[in-house]
Design a protein around this motif. Structure first.
Motif, PDB file in Angstrom:
ATOM      1  N   ASN A  34       0.761  -1.358   0.112  1.00 48.68           N
ATOM      2  CA  ASN A  34       0.019   0.113  -0.095  1.00 48.68           C
ATOM      3  C   ASN A  34       0.806   1.276  -0.058  1.00 48.68           C
ATOM      4  OD1 ASN A  34      -2.408  -1.687   0.108  1.00 48.68           O
ATOM      5  ND2 ASN A  34      -2.284  -1.311   2.253  1.00 48.68           N
ATOM      6  N   HIS A  35       0.488   2.194  -0.566  1.00 49.40           N
ATOM      7  CA  HIS A  35       1.138   3.844  -0.672  1.00 49.40           C
ATOM      8  C   HIS A  35       2.720   3.340  -1.194  1.00 49.40           C
ATOM      9  CE1 HIS A  35      -2.575   4.308   1.557  1.00 49.40           C
ATOM     10  NE2 HIS A  35      -2.112   3.635   2.610  1.00 49.40           N
ATOM     11  N   HIS A  36       2.920   2.687  -2.102  1.00 45.84           N
ATOM     12  CA  HIS A  36       4.106   2.586  -2.607  1.00 45.84           C
ATOM     13  C   HIS A  36       4.242   3.514  -4.149  1.00 45.84           C
ATOM     14  CE1 HIS A  36       5.016  -0.112   0.638  1.00 45.84           C
ATOM     15  NE2 HIS A  36       6.517  -0.327  -0.024  1.00 45.84           N
ATOM     16  N   GLY A  37       3.365   3.800  -4.744  1.00 46.16           N
ATOM     17  CA  GLY A  37       3.345   4.332  -6.013  1.00 46.16           C
ATOM     18  C   GLY A  37       3.744   3.711  -7.158  1.00 46.16           C
ATOM     19  N   LEU A  38       3.294   2.450  -7.419  1.00 45.54           N
ATOM     20  CA  LEU A  38       3.740   1.583  -8.244  1.00 45.54           C
ATOM     21  C   LEU A  38       3.600   1.977  -9.634  1.00 45.54           C
ATOM     22  CD1 LEU A  38       3.015  -1.971  -6.648  1.00 45.54           C
ATOM     23  CD2 LEU A  38       5.160  -0.950  -6.743  1.00 45.54           C
ATOM     24  N   CYS A  43       3.191  -2.137 -11.839  1.00 50.67           N
ATOM     25  CA  CYS A  43       2.176  -3.365 -11.372  1.00 50.67           C
ATOM     26  C   CYS A  43       2.519  -4.450 -12.511  1.00 50.67           C
ATOM     27  CB  CYS A  43       0.831  -2.886 -11.456  1.00 50.67           C
ATOM     28  SG  CYS A  43       0.067  -1.956 -10.072  1.00 50.67           S
ATOM     29  N   LEU A  61      -2.605  -3.610  -2.620  1.00 48.16           N
ATOM     30  CA  LEU A  61      -2.149  -2.442  -3.501  1.00 48.16           C
ATOM     31  C   LEU A  61      -2.830  -1.301  -3.496  1.00 48.16           C
ATOM     32  CD1 LEU A  61      -1.606  -4.752  -6.693  1.00 48.16           C
ATOM     33  CD2 LEU A  61       0.183  -3.698  -4.976  1.00 48.16           C
ATOM     34  N   ASP A  63      -3.883   2.547  -3.014  1.00 47.05           N
ATOM     35  CA  ASP A  63      -3.421   3.814  -3.218  1.00 47.05           C
ATOM     36  C   ASP A  63      -1.896   3.674  -3.822  1.00 47.05           C
ATOM     37  OD1 ASP A  63      -2.902   6.610  -3.284  1.00 47.05           O
ATOM     38  OD2 ASP A  63      -1.812   6.564  -1.261  1.00 47.05           O
ATOM     39  N   ASN A  64      -2.012   3.364  -5.331  1.00 50.04           N
ATOM     40  CA  ASN A  64      -0.697   3.019  -6.118  1.00 50.04           C
ATOM     41  C   ASN A  64      -0.921   3.590  -7.379  1.00 50.04           C
ATOM     42  OD1 ASN A  64       1.658   1.448  -4.720  1.00 50.04           O
ATOM     43  ND2 ASN A  64      -0.223   0.449  -4.163  1.00 50.04           N
ATOM     44  N   ASN A  92      -7.522   3.687  -6.470  1.00 53.38           N
ATOM     45  CA  ASN A  92      -6.380   3.370  -7.588  1.00 53.38           C
ATOM     46  C   ASN A  92      -6.916   4.225  -8.923  1.00 53.38           C
ATOM     47  OD1 ASN A  92      -4.047   2.052  -6.832  1.00 53.38           O
ATOM     48  ND2 ASN A  92      -5.351   0.508  -5.947  1.00 53.38           N
TER      49      ASN A  92
END
Length: 591
Positions: A34-38, A43, A61, A63-64, A92
């Motif tokens: 979560n919140h890792h800005g993928l 992804c 996942l 907020d990515n 998302n």
């Protein structure tokens, strides 16, 4: 190659920075990113690495900024991965395109049990996709669609899903716009649902209309154990309607009504229902914003003795029931009724103090005469009467106003009665209209649709995104094979890439039957095979359906139109009179 090596090579190929948290937690069953800005490409790399992973069962996942593109890669991975059971894609920005990818996956995946899709800007049209995907899906147990934009039509679609789904146990619809018809339709589906245990519809604005429909649903539903109705604009009137359903319900354990427009009157109604219902299973009632009074506390203590498992959360002691002061009757009307009963005139009553007959008497004499009489007026009514008859404060009472206002009082009384009757009639019509809408929604939800969709198959010819067979798994095997020959230069999109989703075909497992729907052929198209009857219906089995194509020539489900009766010229009937005229004319010509 290990999963870590596949992930690192995939990150190099798509051009993203690897997430070290993923590499450190490969052995755990829960992967929380979560919140890792993928983003979509992150992804993509993650999906490639998880194609054959057999340990991770929960993927977080939130907020990515995954978007619909990243959802597509994850959906392809889930077609090959059969160990993933819990998926969280909240916040998302998936929107409608992402909703289509998710619902298509739910039709095919046999392992997913929990899906969280909060805050993805889904609309009413997306509710139709979720309804079609979950109508016959019995594997998904938990669904979170909170913080979206479902309104009236979305409530109708979700109500239809609830009426036909036989697997969902937890449903979160908080922070949507389910009001009026949407709330009523959702409650109609809840009425016939047999599996749902936890329902959260807080922050929706159900209002008293939704409370009425929910009360009707609770009379029949026997599975729901947790209901959250916080922040729904429900008043004491709506609480009374909800209590009618609680009287007949014996399964609900938790009821949350915090931060509605309730007062101590609504709180007393809730406790009274629990006390008067021996079969009530309520264990928690949350009205934490309501200030109660001593009467409530005393009633609650008695209820605790009869229901020891009950726990009520209220705001504190200090509330009061807003009772209106007893309304005193109009003093003018009291005097007029007094005179009518005794058949007296107004001058007859005041002639002792009005010797001259001018109908003007001093205020003190008027007050003394009324007090000494048997007219049922108290001190406050007498002062009000004097104020109305001496508005200028001259000290003289003109009691002619009593006679002048009699007709006006009668008219006002009749007008007030008509207002009360009109208000009661409107309230009854409103309740009847809500109940009629509720019954119609129940019938619409329980009726079998002509189009049936199952988790094992999709309808052919449907628009929207199509899925390839196993693009990520094949991509993964390419990475795994020839691992000794791989280098950073070889990992380019020319050698290894994800095939486009739109041009691939669907594959179904042998164990999951696919229910197909065939549309009626175009009647304008000439078919090569002629039906043997006016309406010829051929039953198509699943094995035969796979070999047939949806064309107007292959499908013999036709519909014949009645022959148009051609108009024939009317032939004149020769009568005896006509024959005689012709014979006579023929005889004259001979002569």
């Amino acid at each position: 190659m290990s999963t870590a090596d596949v992930y690192l090579r995939a990150c190099r190929m798509v051009g993203v920075v690897p997430v070290s948290y993923f590499l450190r937690n490969l052995g755990s069953t829960t992967l929380n990113l979560n919140h890792h800005g993928l983003g979509p490409l992150g992804c993509k790399a993650l999906a490639i690495a998880l194609v054959t992973d057999m340990q991770i069962t929960t993927l977080e996942l939130e907020d990515n900024y995954v978007l619909a593109e990243g959802t597509r890669y994850l959906v392809e991975m889930l077609k090959a991965n059969i160990t993933m059971q819990n998926l969280n894609l909240s916040n998302n920005h998936l929107k409608s395109e992402g909703a289509e990818y998710i619902t298509k996956m739910l039709l095919e995946n046999i392992a997913i049990k929990s899906v969280k899709l909060s805050g993805n800007k889904f609309t009413d049209d997306d509710g139709k996709h979720f309804s079609d995907a979950l109508v016959n899906n019995y594997r998904v147990k938990e669904l979170d669609l909170s913080h979206n934009e479902f309104r009236e039509r979305g409530g109708e679609h979700l109500g239809h899903m609830l009426a036909n789904n036989e697997g969902l146990e937890v449903l979160d619809l908080s922070w949507n716009h389910l009001r009026m018809k949407g709330a009523v339709a959702l409650c109609a589906g809840l009425k016939v649902n047999m599996t749902l245990k936890h329902l959260d519809v807080s922050w929706n604005g159900f209002g008293n209309e939704g409370a009425l429909a929910l009360g009707e649903a609770l009379k029949f539903n026997n599975t729901l154990v947790h209901l959250d109705l916080s922040y729904n604009r429900i008043t004491n009137e709506g609480t009374g309607m909800l209590c009618k359903g609680l009287e007949a319900n014996d399964t609900l354990r938790v009821l949350r009504l915090a931060y509605n427009s309730l007062t101590v009157e609504g709180a007393l109604a809730l406790i009274a229902v629990v006390r008067s219902s021996p079969k009530s299973a309520l264990e928690e009632i949350n009205i934490s914003n309501v200030l109660v009074n001593e009467n409530f506390v005393q009633l609650l203590e008695v209820t605790y003795q009869e229901h020891p498992s009950l726990e009520v959360h209220y705001g504190g002691v200090g509330g009061f029931i807003a009772k209106k002061a007893p309304r005193r009757p109009d003093p003018m009307k009291v005097i007029q009724d007094y005179l009518d009963v005794r058949k007296l005139r107004l001058w007859d009553f005041f002639r002792n103090i009005d010797k001259d007959g001018t109908m003007h008497v001093p205020v003190s004499d008027f007050r003394r005469a009324v007090q000494q009489s048997t007219i049922p007026l108290d001190r406050y009514q007498i002062e009000e009467l004097i104020h109305r008859l001496d508005r200028e404060g001259t000290g003289m009472v003109d009691y002619r106003g009593l006679a002048d206002t009699r007709k006006q009082m009668m008219r006002d009384h009749r007008r007030q009665l008509r207002k009360v009757e009109s208000r009661q009639k409107k309230e009854k019509q409103k309740s009847d209209r809500i109940l009629k809408t509720f019954r119609s929604a129940v019938e619409a939800s329980t009726s079998h649709s002509s189009l049936t969709m199952s988790p094992g198959g999709t309808k052919e010819g449907s628009s929207g995104p199509h899925f390839s067979a196993t693009p990520l798994s094949s991509w993964h095997h390419v990475v795994m094979s020839n691992s000794s020959r791989y280098s950073v230069s070889n990992l380019s999109s020319e050698h290894v890439h994800l095939p486009p989703i739109g041009g691939a075909t669907n594959t179904h497992s042998l164990g999951s039957p696919a229910v197909r729907s065939y549309s009626q052929p175009n009647l304008l198209t000439h078919s090569t095979s002629k039906p043997t009857s006016a309406l010829e219906v051929h039953s198509i089995t699943n094995s035969d359906a796979d070999q047939l194509k949806l064309t107007s020539t292959a499908n013999h489900l036709t519909r014949s139109r009645p022959a148009i009766a051609t108009k024939k010229p009317k032939s004149k009937v020769k009568t005896t009179k006509t024959k005689r005229k012709k014979a006579k004319k023929h005889h004259r010509t001979k002569v």
